[in-house]
Design a protein around this motif. Structure first.
Motif, PDB file in Angstrom:
ATOM      1  N   HIS A  84      82.825   3.851  98.417  1.00 43.22           N
ATOM      2  CA  HIS A  84      82.233   3.647  99.734  1.00 43.22           C
ATOM      3  C   HIS A  84      82.275   2.164 100.119  1.00 43.22           C
ATOM      4  N   ASP A  85      82.594   1.900 101.367  1.00 46.74           N
ATOM      5  CA  ASP A  85      82.686   0.524 101.842  1.00 46.74           C
ATOM      6  C   ASP A  85      81.376  -0.221 101.685  1.00 46.74           C
ATOM      7  N   MET A  86      80.239   0.469 101.899  1.00 43.85           N
ATOM      8  CA  MET A  86      78.949  -0.212 101.825  1.00 43.85           C
ATOM      9  C   MET A  86      78.681  -0.719 100.421  1.00 43.85           C
ATOM     10  N   LEU A  92      79.733  -7.602  97.140  1.00 45.10           N
ATOM     11  CA  LEU A  92      80.264  -8.911  97.510  1.00 45.10           C
ATOM     12  C   LEU A  92      79.153  -9.836  97.998  1.00 45.10           C
ATOM     13  N   GLU A  93      78.187  -9.286  98.712  1.00 38.97           N
ATOM     14  CA  GLU A  93      77.066 -10.097  99.176  1.00 38.97           C
ATOM     15  C   GLU A  93      76.226 -10.609  98.015  1.00 38.97           C
TER      16      GLU A  93
END
Length: 228
Positions: A84-86, A92-93
């Motif tokens: 999932h992109d989220m 990454l955050e």
């Protein structure tokens, strides 16, 4: 030898990656939980950490956050079965540098590690180009900050320029005229004793005992020298 911290609760994944890393002359620090991963990272300071995002004992992004906070230079690659992109965005955050979806080819992981190592080295080289280091001092030319033992020493602009000259020329006797021209400029027509005044002030800020200087030596009849 480059050290890689491998944090994954799946033994077969650790074993597969460990064999491949060792073939490429990496030292592998292998653990199966997040708490131990943090402890070993702080102890051994690896260049790269590879994290399974589904660790059972600690919040899946917490390990990444702690490592980036305590070891800012470390490179972090996330392993996950989620696509999932989220999940990627949150990882990454939290400080991850790269993201690999399971199943994966161990050769790809090794390649990604080498690319990340090269990127870290390039960033470090650029950063070091903006710093002059002479233990216990660090002069940040970008931020215009002087640190001693990692604590900021508040200096004036002229004192900063004097430190820059000294750290760029350790062991070299710099005449008062040289210091005057480099720091105040060749068109300065004031009292040349301003050099001595600023050296005295700088000594009070960086020396343990200003009257018995350890770093900025007086070269009688010439000027000053940074003791090498």
């Amino acid at each position: 030898m480059i050290k890689i911290l491998l944090v994954d609760d799946e033994e077969h994944v650790r074993r597969l990656l460990k064999i491949n890393f060792q073939r490429n002359n990496f030292k592998v620090i292998e653990v199966d939980n997040g708490e131990e991963g943090i402890r070993r990272a702080l102890l051994e300071k690896p260049e790269i950490a590879i994290l399974n995002i589904m660790l059972p004992d600690i919040d899946r992004y917490k390990v990444c956050e702690v490592l980036k906070k305590e070891l800012p230079q470390i490179g972090i690659i996330m392993l996950t079965a989620k696509a999932h992109d989220m999940d990627k965005i949150v990882g990454l955050e939290c400080g991850a540098d790269d993201y690999i979806i399971k199943p994966f080819n161990p050769l790809e992981v090794t390649f990604r590690v080498k690319v990340l190592l090269k990127r870290i080295k390039n960033n470090t080289d650029k950063k070091d180009g903006n710093r002059l280091i002479y233990n216990p001092f660090l002069l940040d030319l970008y931020s215009k900050i002087l640190l001693k033992n990692n604590k900021e020493v508040f200096v004036t602009r002229k004192e900063f320029l004097l430190m820059k000259l000294f750290l760029e020329n350790p062991g070299k006797a710099l005449s008062r005229d040289e210091l005057l021209n480099q720091v105040w400029g060749r068109d300065f027509f004031g009292d040349p004793k301003i050099v001595d005044v600023n050296i005295r002030r700088l000594r009070t800020k960086i020396e343990e005992t200003a009257s018995s200087p350890k770093y900025i030596e007086t070269v009688w009849g010439i000027g000053y020298r940074w003791k090498k």
